[in-house]
Design a protein around this motif. Structure first.
Motif, PDB file in Angstrom:
ATOM      1  N   UNK A 178       2.269  13.765  49.148  1.00 57.62           N
ATOM      2  CA  UNK A 178       1.715  15.080  48.848  1.00 57.62           C
ATOM      3  C   UNK A 178       1.479  15.214  47.354  1.00 57.62           C
ATOM      4  N   UNK A 179       0.349  15.757  46.976  1.00 52.02           N
ATOM      5  CA  UNK A 179       0.051  15.988  45.566  1.00 52.02           C
ATOM      6  C   UNK A 179      -1.019  15.040  45.048  1.00 52.02           C
ATOM      7  N   UNK A 180      -1.210  15.094  43.723  1.00 51.35           N
ATOM      8  CA  UNK A 180      -2.228  14.252  43.094  1.00 51.35           C
ATOM      9  C   UNK A 180      -1.773  12.796  43.127  1.00 51.35           C
ATOM     10  N   UNK A 181      -2.656  11.908  43.523  1.00 54.84           N
ATOM     11  CA  UNK A 181      -2.315  10.493  43.656  1.00 54.84           C
ATOM     12  C   UNK A 181      -1.912   9.908  42.312  1.00 54.84           C
ATOM     13  N   UNK A 182      -0.873   9.072  42.282  1.00 56.10           N
ATOM     14  CA  UNK A 182      -0.469   8.429  41.034  1.00 56.10           C
ATOM     15  C   UNK A 182      -1.486   7.371  40.606  1.00 56.10           C
ATOM     16  N   UNK A 183      -1.379   6.926  39.372  1.00 54.97           N
ATOM     17  CA  UNK A 183      -2.301   5.932  38.838  1.00 54.97           C
ATOM     18  C   UNK A 183      -2.300   4.686  39.724  1.00 54.97           C
ATOM     19  N   UNK A 184      -3.503   4.243  40.104  1.00 50.95           N
ATOM     20  CA  UNK A 184      -3.639   3.096  41.000  1.00 50.95           C
ATOM     21  C   UNK A 184      -4.007   3.504  42.408  1.00 50.95           C
ATOM     22  N   UNK A 185      -3.851   4.811  42.705  1.00 47.05           N
ATOM     23  CA  UNK A 185      -4.223   5.358  44.006  1.00 47.05           C
ATOM     24  C   UNK A 185      -5.257   6.467  43.802  1.00 47.05           C
ATOM     25  N   UNK A 186      -5.927   6.822  44.891  1.00 47.64           N
ATOM     26  CA  UNK A 186      -6.875   7.936  44.867  1.00 47.64           C
ATOM     27  C   UNK A 186      -6.667   8.788  46.112  1.00 47.64           C
ATOM     28  N   UNK A 187      -6.826  10.098  45.965  1.00 44.49           N
ATOM     29  CA  UNK A 187      -6.721  11.007  47.115  1.00 44.49           C
ATOM     30  C   UNK A 187      -7.945  10.857  48.014  1.00 44.49           C
TER      31      UNK A 187
END
Length: 383
Positions: free
Chosen positions: A11-20
């Motif tokens: 849940x939330x904004x994806x961390x660096x290296x991922x995308x929502x």
């Protein structure tokens, strides 16, 4: 949101290296996105080596495309989402715990926990922050043969030019010309290069070794699973005793904390057991090819990459005594290459039986363990 987390959804904004991302039914998820994912994976792998500290890795990562602040990187490398886990915080009577996420993990659990141990000081310590120059590529890895302290680099002016030395600042006053030390180091590095003419033989022997290790890993995994089930059963029995008032709540809490910690440690160990069952032929080909040009890669790379290569081949510090490089440990794969080289020189006319015995000797030395595959991946994709 808590229910979604329990289901393994991030849940939330994806961390660096991922995308929502969104599925067709509107549900949200995160997915790996390149090149950010490769940069973040590189950060974890470099931290696990313990060659550079976090600040040095941060600056190198920025040159590779990392787009976050130094403080943000620190938070990212502590985030278990990268190994496929979602953290569920404590709420009312529910204890905090981790669940397996629905997203694709960026790294293995073993690598993630290895990095956490290094950051917490429970594993091999970082090498100190070192400002080095091309004339002293071994600085930080090179220790005094007399007092075991790390050697420093300095230059002194001769009649016609400057001379560079590695030297010890302790009372032993050991020093060695940097050019001589670097030449001896490269000479030692060449010992671990496969003989190009019999490249296929190395791949065959290492493949045999990996197959044996995979069988051993299966037995180790079975043993760990049994231990976890045993502690889970003990915890269940303790819960029953609490419900029937045969033990006090405080006693149950102590037992729960103890068994919970034991289970967590066993699960962490289980995550490090090799699970890779697919063919490793491509990794073997790349790894052996890279080892054949090992010294060339060292000489032609820039300083930071060359030092990373030193740390990969020599996981522990080394010294030079009587014109020979001495170290407590060498990378398991390259040490096995060295063993094969020695055996090949003793067997000019090899047979199938010789190959079988050689593969058994390499496996039986104990020089290659279940970290075989991780070492092979680093060698295959490093250069």
């Amino acid at each position: 949101m808590r229910r979604a987390k329990k289901e393994g959804r991030y849940m939330g904004i994806a961390p660096f290296g991922y995308a929502n991302k969104s599925k067709e039914d509107g549900s949200k998820y995160i997915a790996l996105v390149e090149p950010d994912a490769s940069v973040m994976r590189w950060i974890f792998e470099e931290l696990a080596k313990g060659i550079f500290n976090t600040e040095q890795i941060y600056h190198m990562a920025c040159r590779r495309g990392f787009k976050r602040t130094k403080n943000n990187m620190w938070g990212l490398i502590r985030n278990p989402v990268y190994c496929g886990k979602i953290f569920i915080p404590k709420y009312k009577d529910e204890e905090s715990r981790f669940v397996t996420g629905q997203h694709e993990p960026l790294i293995s659990e073993g690598l993630f926990y290895n990095v956490q141990d290094i950051l917490d000081g429970k594993s091999r310590l970082y090498r100190p922050k070192i400002k080095t120059v091309v004339d002293f590529p071994l600085r930080g890895f090179f220790i005094c043969p007399k007092c075991q302290k790390k050697l420093q680099g300095s230059k002194c002016k001769g009649r016609h030019k400057y001379y560079h030395y590695y030297h010890c600042e302790a009372q032993c006053k050991f020093r060695i010309n940097s050019e001589i030390a670097n030449e001896l180091f490269i000479e030692d590095l060449n010992k671990y290069q496969p003989i190009a003419e019999v490249k296929k033989l190395y791949s065959s022997i290492l493949y045999e070794t990996h197959r044996d290790l995979a069988n051993n890993a299966g037995e180790q995994k079975r043993r760990l699973v049994e231990q976890i089930k045993d502690y889970e059963l003990r915890l269940s029995n303790a819960r029953d005793l609490l419900l029937t008032s045969k033990i006090e709540a405080d006693d149950y809490k102590l037992m729960k904390d103890d068994y919970g910690a034991r289970i967590a440690n066993l699960e962490r160990e289980l995550s490090t057991v090799t699970k890779d069952k697919h063919s490793i032929e491509e990794l073997l080909v790349k790894g052996v090819d890279n080892l054949i040009k090992l010294s060339d890669s060292y000489l032609k790379r820039d300083l930071s990459d060359a030092r990373s290569l030193i740390g990969l081949v020599y996981p522990e510090n080394f010294t030079i005594h009587e014109n020979k490089v001495q170290t407590a440990r060498v990378n398991k794969i390259v040490e096995s290459i060295y063993l094969i080289n020695k055996q090949l020189k003793a067997k000019k006319n090899g047979t199938k039986d010789d190959f079988y015995l050689l593969s058994r000797e390499v496996t039986g030395t104990g020089q290659i363990t279940t970290s075989f595959l991780d070492d092979l991946k680093k060698l295959a994709f490093y250069m």
